[in-house]
Design a protein around this motif. Structure first.
Motif, PDB file in Angstrom:
ATOM      1  N   MET A 245       0.846  -1.195   0.000  1.00 39.31           N
ATOM      2  CA  MET A 245       0.000   0.000   0.000  1.00 39.31           C
ATOM      3  C   MET A 245       0.883   1.247   0.000  1.00 39.31           C
ATOM      4  SD  MET A 245      -3.148   0.457  -0.168  1.00 39.31           S
ATOM      5  CE  MET A 245      -4.231   1.799  -0.168  1.00 39.31           C
ATOM      6  N   TYR A 246       0.425   2.269  -0.660  1.00 42.85           N
ATOM      7  CA  TYR A 246       1.177   3.518  -0.769  1.00 42.85           C
ATOM      8  C   TYR A 246       0.679   4.533   0.246  1.00 42.85           C
ATOM      9  CZ  TYR A 246       2.722   1.528  -5.162  1.00 42.85           C
ATOM     10  OH  TYR A 246       3.271   0.708  -6.098  1.00 42.85           O
ATOM     11  N   ASP A 247       1.555   5.478   0.581  1.00 43.76           N
ATOM     12  CA  ASP A 247       1.166   6.571   1.461  1.00 43.76           C
ATOM     13  C   ASP A 247       0.246   7.553   0.728  1.00 43.76           C
ATOM     14  OD1 ASP A 247       2.771   5.461   3.446  1.00 43.76           O
ATOM     15  OD2 ASP A 247       4.479   6.747   2.970  1.00 43.76           O
ATOM     16  N   ASN A 248       0.516   7.721  -0.594  1.00 42.35           N
ATOM     17  CA  ASN A 248      -0.279   8.638  -1.405  1.00 42.35           C
ATOM     18  C   ASN A 248      -0.069   8.302  -2.875  1.00 42.35           C
ATOM     19  OD1 ASN A 248      -2.041  10.688  -2.005  1.00 42.35           O
ATOM     20  ND2 ASN A 248      -0.759  12.345  -1.243  1.00 42.35           N
ATOM     21  N   MET A 249      -1.024   8.683  -3.733  1.00 39.55           N
ATOM     22  CA  MET A 249      -0.881   8.431  -5.166  1.00 39.55           C
ATOM     23  C   MET A 249      -1.740   9.395  -5.983  1.00 39.55           C
ATOM     24  SD  MET A 249      -3.391   5.335  -6.347  1.00 39.55           S
ATOM     25  CE  MET A 249      -2.728   5.585  -7.935  1.00 39.55           C
ATOM     26  N   ILE A 250      -1.344   9.577  -7.247  1.00 34.97           N
ATOM     27  CA  ILE A 250      -2.131  10.354  -8.206  1.00 34.97           C
ATOM     28  C   ILE A 250      -2.142   9.639  -9.542  1.00 34.97           C
ATOM     29  CG2 ILE A 250      -1.712  12.602  -7.133  1.00 34.97           C
ATOM     30  CD1 ILE A 250       0.327  13.131  -9.432  1.00 34.97           C
ATOM     31  N   LYS A 251      -3.157   9.934 -10.347  1.00 31.91           N
ATOM     32  CA  LYS A 251      -3.232   9.484 -11.736  1.00 31.91           C
ATOM     33  C   LYS A 251      -3.671  10.679 -12.572  1.00 31.91           C
ATOM     34  CE  LYS A 251      -4.371   4.643 -11.062  1.00 31.91           C
ATOM     35  NZ  LYS A 251      -5.242   3.542 -11.494  1.00 31.91           N
ATOM     36  N   ILE A 252      -2.979  10.890 -13.677  1.00 34.51           N
ATOM     37  CA  ILE A 252      -3.276  11.999 -14.579  1.00 34.51           C
ATOM     38  C   ILE A 252      -3.251  11.449 -16.000  1.00 34.51           C
ATOM     39  CG2 ILE A 252      -2.521  14.258 -15.431  1.00 34.51           C
ATOM     40  CD1 ILE A 252      -0.921  14.546 -12.812  1.00 34.51           C
ATOM     41  N   GLU A 253      -4.151  11.935 -16.838  1.00 39.15           N
ATOM     42  CA  GLU A 253      -4.166  11.540 -18.242  1.00 39.15           C
ATOM     43  C   GLU A 253      -4.409  12.790 -19.072  1.00 39.15           C
ATOM     44  OE1 GLU A 253      -6.348   8.092 -20.933  1.00 39.15           O
ATOM     45  OE2 GLU A 253      -6.798   8.273 -18.810  1.00 39.15           O
ATOM     46  N   PHE A 254      -3.641  12.945 -20.150  1.00 44.18           N
ATOM     47  CA  PHE A 254      -3.793  14.138 -20.977  1.00 44.18           C
ATOM     48  C   PHE A 254      -3.437  13.832 -22.425  1.00 44.18           C
ATOM     49  CE2 PHE A 254       0.263  14.121 -18.791  1.00 44.18           C
ATOM     50  CZ  PHE A 254       1.181  14.266 -19.820  1.00 44.18           C
ATOM     51  N   LEU A 255      -3.916  14.679 -23.319  1.00 43.28           N
ATOM     52  CA  LEU A 255      -3.657  14.533 -24.745  1.00 43.28           C
ATOM     53  C   LEU A 255      -2.174  14.732 -25.033  1.00 43.28           C
ATOM     54  CD1 LEU A 255      -5.340  13.928 -27.254  1.00 43.28           C
ATOM     55  CD2 LEU A 255      -5.627  16.389 -27.565  1.00 43.28           C
ATOM     56  N   SER A 256      -1.649  13.946 -25.944  1.00 43.60           N
ATOM     57  CA  SER A 256      -0.211  13.994 -26.256  1.00 43.60           C
ATOM     58  C   SER A 256       0.117  15.206 -27.129  1.00 43.60           C
ATOM     59  CB  SER A 256       0.231  12.706 -26.947  1.00 43.60           C
ATOM     60  OG  SER A 256      -0.400  12.587 -28.207  1.00 43.60           O
ATOM     61  N   ARG A 257       0.101  16.333 -26.499  1.00 46.80           N
ATOM     62  CA  ARG A 257       0.469  17.596 -27.151  1.00 46.80           C
ATOM     63  C   ARG A 257       1.653  18.189 -26.402  1.00 46.80           C
ATOM     64  NH1 ARG A 257      -5.390  20.251 -28.346  1.00 46.80           N
ATOM     65  NH2 ARG A 257      -5.887  18.859 -30.060  1.00 46.80           N
TER      66      ARG A 257
ATOM     67  N   GLY B 241       6.890   6.106   1.932  1.00 48.41           N
ATOM     68  CA  GLY B 241       8.008   6.575   2.746  1.00 48.41           C
ATOM     69  C   GLY B 241       8.652   7.787   2.093  1.00 48.41           C
ATOM     70  N   ARG B 242       9.946   7.698   1.813  1.00 46.50           N
ATOM     71  CA  ARG B 242      10.686   8.807   1.176  1.00 46.50           C
ATOM     72  C   ARG B 242      10.931   8.540  -0.309  1.00 46.50           C
ATOM     73  NH1 ARG B 242      10.588  13.276   3.104  1.00 46.50           N
ATOM     74  NH2 ARG B 242      12.621  13.872   2.354  1.00 46.50           N
ATOM     75  N   GLU B 243      10.241   7.533  -0.866  1.00 45.24           N
ATOM     76  CA  GLU B 243      10.453   7.172  -2.267  1.00 45.24           C
ATOM     77  C   GLU B 243       9.269   7.585  -3.133  1.00 45.24           C
ATOM     78  OE1 GLU B 243      12.437   3.401  -4.041  1.00 45.24           O
ATOM     79  OE2 GLU B 243      10.280   2.977  -3.934  1.00 45.24           O
ATOM     80  N   LEU B 244       9.585   8.223  -4.250  1.00 37.87           N
ATOM     81  CA  LEU B 244       8.601   8.605  -5.260  1.00 37.87           C
ATOM     82  C   LEU B 244       8.770   7.686  -6.463  1.00 37.87           C
ATOM     83  CD1 LEU B 244       6.553  10.720  -6.524  1.00 37.87           C
ATOM     84  CD2 LEU B 244       8.599  11.850  -7.444  1.00 37.87           C
ATOM     85  N   THR B 245       7.681   7.077  -6.908  1.00 36.16           N
ATOM     86  CA  THR B 245       7.668   6.293  -8.134  1.00 36.16           C
ATOM     87  C   THR B 245       6.793   7.029  -9.133  1.00 36.16           C
ATOM     88  OG1 THR B 245       7.890   4.214  -6.909  1.00 36.16           O
ATOM     89  CG2 THR B 245       7.068   4.064  -9.176  1.00 36.16           C
ATOM     90  N   VAL B 246       7.301   7.228 -10.338  1.00 35.33           N
ATOM     91  CA  VAL B 246       6.550   7.890 -11.402  1.00 35.33           C
ATOM     92  C   VAL B 246       6.503   6.937 -12.595  1.00 35.33           C
ATOM     93  CG1 VAL B 246       6.396   9.899 -12.932  1.00 35.33           C
ATOM     94  CG2 VAL B 246       7.375  10.156 -10.646  1.00 35.33           C
TER      95      VAL B 246
END
Length: 142
Positions: free
Chosen positions: A1-13, A72-77
């Motif tokens: 489980m993650y401490d926090n997360m986001i999802k974003i989707e956008f047009l490839s411009r 924790g202190r790690e960001l995964t993108v």
């Protein structure tokens, strides 16, 4: 489980590249990063999104997806597209290699991502797209 997360989707411009960079940097800011750490993340995200737009979709239509996780202190993108894919990942990751010499690309995108992040993994299938997974561990606050 993650401490926090986001999802974003956008047009490839290309206009959306700066939005993606700022959005991920804003999300990462909750880790109280140094200016250098934040710049590293912004630069790597910029390169990955640009690759999706220019190489994945060849400046055509399509969606770019970003998922970011904090544990924790790690960001995964994770930056992914459903574009043309990469024929040869190891060749594409070599410094100065570009599949688009017609656009005078430098061929340093993956090298930049590797140098600014702590871990880089590339998954791709011809005709099905590419997924770039990057990790950055932020220094302790103490």
């Amino acid at each position: 489980m993650y401490d926090n997360m986001i999802k974003i989707e956008f047009l490839s411009r290309s206009q959306n590249e700066s939005f993606a960079r700022v959005a991920v940097a804003s999300f990462a800011s909750q880790l109280d990063p140094t200016i250098d750490e934040l710049t590293d993340v912004k630069t790597a995200v910029s390169e990955a999104v640009t690759n999706a737009i220019i190489h994945g979709y060849e400046n055509g239509g399509g969606m770019v997806k970003i998922e970011a996780f904090i544990q924790g202190r790690e960001l995964t993108v994770i930056i992914s597209d459903d574009g043309r894919g990469i024929d040869n990942i190891s060749l594409a990751m070599q410094p100065l290699y570009t599949s688009r010499p017609d656009l005078e690309r430098s061929g340093m995108g993956f090298t930049v991502m590797e140098s600014f992040m702590d871990n880089l993994k590339v998954e791709s299938q011809n005709g099905k797209g590419t997924k770039i997974i990057m990790k950055k561990v932020f220094k302790s606050l103490s």
